[in-house]
Scaffold this active site. Structure first.
Site, short mmCIF file in Angstrom:
data_model
loop_
_atom_site.label_atom_id
_atom_site.label_comp_id
_atom_site.label_asym_id
_atom_site.label_seq_id
_atom_site.Cartn_x
_atom_site.Cartn_y
_atom_site.Cartn_z
N HIS A 75 0.84 -1.20 0.00
CA HIS A 75 0.00 0.00 0.00
C HIS A 75 0.88 1.25 0.00
O HIS A 75 1.89 1.31 0.68
CB HIS A 75 -0.89 0.02 1.26
CG HIS A 75 -2.11 -0.82 1.13
ND1 HIS A 75 -3.11 -0.82 2.07
CD2 HIS A 75 -2.49 -1.72 0.18
CE1 HIS A 75 -4.07 -1.67 1.71
NE2 HIS A 75 -3.71 -2.23 0.56
N TYR A 204 -8.86 5.31 8.47
CA TYR A 204 -8.94 5.61 9.90
C TYR A 204 -10.02 6.69 10.07
O TYR A 204 -9.87 7.79 9.52
CB TYR A 204 -7.61 6.15 10.43
CG TYR A 204 -6.49 5.14 10.53
CD1 TYR A 204 -5.75 4.77 9.41
CD2 TYR A 204 -6.16 4.56 11.75
CE1 TYR A 204 -4.71 3.84 9.50
CE2 TYR A 204 -5.11 3.64 11.86
CZ TYR A 204 -4.41 3.29 10.73
OH TYR A 204 -3.37 2.38 10.82
N PRO A 295 -2.70 0.06 19.12
CA PRO A 295 -2.54 -0.39 17.72
C PRO A 295 -2.85 0.66 16.67
O PRO A 295 -2.65 0.44 15.49
CB PRO A 295 -3.48 -1.59 17.62
CG PRO A 295 -4.43 -1.45 18.73
CD PRO A 295 -3.73 -0.71 19.82
N LYS A 299 2.23 -0.24 15.05
CA LYS A 299 3.66 -0.31 15.37
C LYS A 299 4.07 -1.56 16.15
O LYS A 299 5.25 -1.92 16.14
CB LYS A 299 4.06 0.92 16.19
CG LYS A 299 4.03 2.21 15.40
CD LYS A 299 5.04 2.19 14.29
CE LYS A 299 4.67 3.14 13.18
NZ LYS A 299 5.20 2.71 11.87
N TYR A 387 4.47 6.57 9.95
CA TYR A 387 3.62 5.41 9.66
C TYR A 387 4.40 4.36 8.88
O TYR A 387 4.31 3.17 9.18
CB TYR A 387 2.39 5.84 8.85
CG TYR A 387 1.29 4.81 8.83
CD1 TYR A 387 1.22 3.85 7.82
CD2 TYR A 387 0.32 4.77 9.82
CE1 TYR A 387 0.23 2.89 7.80
CE2 TYR A 387 -0.68 3.80 9.81
CZ TYR A 387 -0.72 2.87 8.80
OH TYR A 387 -1.71 1.91 8.78
P1 FAS Z 1 3.51 -11.90 21.32
O1 FAS Z 1 2.57 -11.60 22.46
O2 FAS Z 1 3.00 -11.90 19.93
O3 FAS Z 1 4.16 -13.36 21.53
C1 FAS Z 1 4.54 -13.78 22.81
C2 FAS Z 1 4.48 -15.30 22.81
O4 FAS Z 1 4.95 -15.76 24.08
C3 FAS Z 1 3.05 -15.82 22.66
O5 FAS Z 1 3.00 -16.83 21.69
C4 FAS Z 1 2.72 -16.35 24.05
O6 FAS Z 1 1.84 -17.46 24.00
C5 FAS Z 1 4.07 -16.75 24.56
N1 FAS Z 1 4.18 -16.77 26.02
C6 FAS Z 1 3.59 -15.93 26.91
N2 FAS Z 1 3.92 -16.28 28.16
C7 FAS Z 1 4.76 -17.36 28.06
C8 FAS Z 1 5.45 -18.16 29.01
N3 FAS Z 1 5.35 -17.93 30.31
N4 FAS Z 1 6.20 -19.20 28.55
C9 FAS Z 1 6.32 -19.43 27.21
N5 FAS Z 1 5.69 -18.70 26.27
C10 FAS Z 1 4.92 -17.67 26.70
N6 FAS Z 1 -0.11 -4.69 16.78
C11 FAS Z 1 -0.31 -4.03 15.62
O7 FAS Z 1 0.64 -3.50 15.06
N7 FAS Z 1 -1.59 -3.96 15.06
C12 FAS Z 1 -2.67 -4.58 15.66
O8 FAS Z 1 -3.78 -4.51 15.16
C13 FAS Z 1 -2.49 -5.29 16.85
N8 FAS Z 1 -3.54 -5.96 17.46
C14 FAS Z 1 -3.32 -6.63 18.64
C15 FAS Z 1 -4.36 -7.32 19.30
C16 FAS Z 1 -4.14 -7.98 20.53
C17 FAS Z 1 -5.26 -8.72 21.22
C18 FAS Z 1 -2.86 -7.94 21.11
C19 FAS Z 1 -2.60 -8.60 22.44
C20 FAS Z 1 -1.81 -7.28 20.46
C21 FAS Z 1 -2.03 -6.63 19.22
N9 FAS Z 1 -1.01 -5.98 18.54
C22 FAS Z 1 -1.18 -5.31 17.39
C23 FAS Z 1 0.31 -5.99 19.03
C24 FAS Z 1 0.92 -7.30 18.62
O9 FAS Z 1 0.92 -7.41 17.22
C25 FAS Z 1 2.28 -7.34 19.23
O10 FAS Z 1 2.98 -6.13 19.07
C26 FAS Z 1 3.09 -8.49 18.72
O11 FAS Z 1 2.35 -9.65 18.89
C27 FAS Z 1 4.40 -8.51 19.51
O12 FAS Z 1 5.03 -9.69 19.24
P2 FAS Z 1 5.83 -10.45 20.42
O13 FAS Z 1 6.65 -9.46 21.15
O14 FAS Z 1 6.46 -11.62 19.76
O15 FAS Z 1 4.72 -10.91 21.48
C1 PHB Z 2 -4.96 -4.43 11.13
O1 PHB Z 2 -5.12 -4.63 9.91
O2 PHB Z 2 -5.13 -5.33 11.99
C2 PHB Z 2 -4.52 -3.07 11.61
C3 PHB Z 2 -4.13 -2.12 10.67
C4 PHB Z 2 -3.72 -0.87 11.11
C5 PHB Z 2 -3.72 -0.59 12.47
C6 PHB Z 2 -4.11 -1.56 13.40
C7 PHB Z 2 -4.52 -2.81 12.96
O3 PHB Z 2 -3.32 0.64 12.90
#
Ligand code: FAS
Ligand code: PHB
Length: 395
Positions: A75, A204, A295, A299, A387
Site C-alpha cells: 500500500h 482511519y 494499535p 507499530k 507510519y
Molecule cells: P507476542 O505476544 O505476539 O508473543 C509472545 C508469545 O509468548 C506468545 O506466543 C505467548 O503465547 C508466549 N508466552 C507468553 N507467556 C509465556 C510463558 N510464560 N512461557 C512461554 N511462552 C509464553 N499490533 C499491531 O501493530 N496492530 C494490531 O492490530 C495489533 N492488534 C493486537 C491485538 C491484541 C489482542 C494484542 C494482544 C496485540 C495486538 N497488537 C497489534 C500488538 C501485537 O501485534 C504485538 O505487538 C506483537 O504480537 C508482539 O510480538 P511479540 O513481542 O512476539 O509478542
Molecule cells: C490491522 O489490519 O489489523 C490493523 C491495521 C492498522 C492498524 C491496526 C490494525 O493501525
C-alpha cells in the site's frame, strides 16, 4: 529432571521469538524456543496486519519472504476520515517511495514456525510453568514442564520474547525496572469478515460515536475495528450491531461498506507501556515483553521485529568476536525507536478516538489537528514518515 543446554534460550514463539531464532540460526548460533501455547493457537491468534518496509526486509533476509512476497499487499497510502470527508495521505509520495505491506501477523507466525520445524530446530509448544533462574549471572537456567516431564535448559543468554503477560519481565527483581505507562479508557472491537474490502487502502475514521478502522487481510478478507469501552462485553455485540456501527462511523454519501459473514470477533484493551532497562544480567527483553503501543499506529509487531534485529546482531557479535558492546548498549539502542513509536501511536490514538467524558474542546482540538494533517504537506509528511517507519537519527 531432564537437563539440556543451548546457547540462547528463547521464551515465546511470537514474531519476536521466532524472528530472533531465525536470525541466530543464520549466524550458526543454537537456540531453543519455548512456547506455552499450542501451535494452532499461535498460528490463529488474530493480531497485527501492517508491516513496515524494515520488517519486510528483515523477514526476507531470514528466509521468510517467499509467501509474504506473493500474498503481501503493498500500500502507498492511507486515508483519514472526519467531519463527513475522507482524505488520502499519499505515504509513498511523502516519504521518497516508502510503502507498507498488508500481511497478517498470523501469516508471519505460520511462515516462521514452518521454517523452524522444517529446519528441525527445537521449538517446544505447550511448555508449562516456564521459569527463569540465575539470570543475574552468566549461567542462566530455564525450567519448564513438557510432555509431563520436568525439564531444565542451561544457556548463556535468555531472550524474553513472551509478550506483555509473559514470565520474563516478571522475573526481573523488583526495583530494577522503570515502568512508564498509560491506560486508555477505551478499546477496540475487531472483526475478521469474509467480504472483499470496500476500500483498497486503510481508512482511519474519527466519528462522534467513536473511532473506526477499515483494514484488510486479502482481496476477499476484511479486518475492521470500532472503538468500544475498555471493558466492553463482546456478548453485547451481535454481528448486526457491529455492522450497523461500522456503517454509521465509516459511511459516506456515494460509498458503500460491503458486509459479509463475521469469522472472528474480539475486544482488545489499549495501553502505552515501556519497561526499562530492557535487560537484566543475561536476560534480554524484546517486543511486547518490554513495551506496548496502542494499535492505532500499527507499530507493535514492527517494534518487536526491530528489537530482535538489534538483539540478534548483538548476540552474534558477542559469540563471534567477544564484543559485548551491542549487548551492553541494547536498551539504549532500542529505546529511542521505541519512544518514537510510543509517541506516534499515542498521537494517532489521541487524535482519532472519542474521549469518554471528553468535552467539545477535545473534539475541536482533534478536528483542528486532522484538518491540518490533511491540508499541510509538512503535517502529512510527519504522519507518513512515522507510519511507514522512522529509523536512525530521526527516531
Ligand atoms: P507476542 O505476544 O505476539 O508473543 C509472545 C508469545 O509468548 C506468545 O506466543 C505467548 O503465547 C508466549 N508466552 C507468553 N507467556 C509465556 C510463558 N510464560 N512461557 C512461554 N511462552 C509464553 N499490533 C499491531 O501493530 N496492530 C494490531 O492490530 C495489533 N492488534 C493486537 C491485538 C491484541 C489482542 C494484542 C494482544 C496485540 C495486538 N497488537 C497489534 C500488538 C501485537 O501485534 C504485538 O505487538 C506483537 O504480537 C508482539 O510480538 P511479540 O513481542 O512476539 O509478542
Ligand atoms: C490491522 O489490519 O489489523 C490493523 C491495521 C492498522 C492498524 C491496526 C490494525 O493501525
Amino acid at each position: 529432571m531432564t537437563a539440556g543446554t543451548t546457547q540462547v534460550g528463547i521464551v515465546g514463539a511470537g514474531p519476536a521469538g521466532l524472528t530472533l531464532a531465525r536470525l541466530l540460526g543464520a549466524r550458526g548460533i543454537e537456540s531453543v524456543v519455548l512456547e506455552s501455547r499450542s501451535r494452532d493457537h499461535c498460528e490463529h491468534r488474530i493480531r497485527a496486519g501492517v508491516l513496515e518496509q524494515g520488517a519486510v526486509d528483515l523477514l526476507r533476509a531470514v528466509g521468510a519472504g517467499e509467501r509474504l512476497g506473493r500474498e503481501g499487499i503493498v500500500h502507498h497510502g492511507v486515508s483519514l476520515q472526519f467531519a463527513g470527508g475522507r482524505h488520502r495521505i499519499p505515504l509513498s509520495e511523502l516519504t521518497g517511495g516508502a510503502a507498507i505491506t498488508i500481511y497478517g501477523q498470523t501469516e508471519v507466525v505460520k511462515d516462521l514456525i514452518r521454517l523452524r520445524v522444517e529446519a528441525g530446530d527445537p521449538l517446544l509448544f505447550e511448555a508449562e510453568d516456564v521459569a527463569l533462574h540465575d539470570i543475574e549471572g552468566d549461567r542462566p537456567r530455564i525450567t519448564y514442564r513438557h510432555d509431563g516431564r520436568e525439564r531444565e535448559l542451561r544457556c548463556d543468554i535468555v531472550a524474553g520474547c513472551d509478550g506483555f503477560h509473559g514470565v520474563s519481565r516478571a522475573s526481573i527483581p523488583a526495583g530494577v525496572l522503570r515502568v512508564s505507562e498509560r491506560d486508555y479508557p477505551f478499546g477496540w472491537l475487531g472483526i475478521l469478515a469474509d467480504v472483499a474490502p470496500s476500500s483498497e487502502e486503510l481508512v482511519y475514521a474519527h466519528h462522534e460515536r467513536g473511532f473506526a478502522l477499515l483494514s484488510l487481510r486479502s482481496p476477499t478478507l476484511s479486518r475492521l475495528y470500532v472503538q468500544v469501552a475498555h471493558d466492553e462485553d463482546i456478548g453485547e455485540w451481535p454481528d448486526e450491531r457491529i455492522w450497523a456501527e461500522l456503517q454509521t462511523r465509516l459511511g459516506l454519501p456515494g460509498w458503500t461498506l460491503a458486509e459479509g459473514p463475521i469469522l472472528e470477533k474480539g475486544v482488545t484493551g489499549m495501553r502505552s507501556f515501556v519497561a526499562a532497562p530492557m535487560q537484566f544480567g543475561s536476560l534480554y527483553l524484546a517486543g511486547d515483553a518490554a513495551h506496548i503501543v496502542p494499535p492505532t499506529g500499527a507499530k507493535g509487531l514492527n517494534l518487536a521485529i526491530a528489537d530482535v534485529e538489534l538483539l540478534g546482531e548483538a548476540v552474534a557479535a558477542w559469540y563471534e568476536r567477544g564484543d559485548r558492546s551491542g549487548l551492553d548498549g541494547y536498551t539504549e539502542a532500542c529505546l529511542r525507536r521505541v519512544w518514537r513509536a510510543e509517541h506516534f501511536s499515542w498521537w494517532m490514538t489521541s487524535m482519532l478516538h472519542r474521549l469518554p467524558g471528553g468535552d467539545p474542546f477535545d473534539v475541536e482540538l482533534q478536528l483542528a489537528q486532522l484538518r491540518y494533517v490533511v491540508s499541510s504537506p509538512a503535517a502529512a509528511t510527519t504522519l507518513a514518515e512515522n507510519y511507514v517507519g522512522i529509523a536512525g537519527r530521526r527516531a
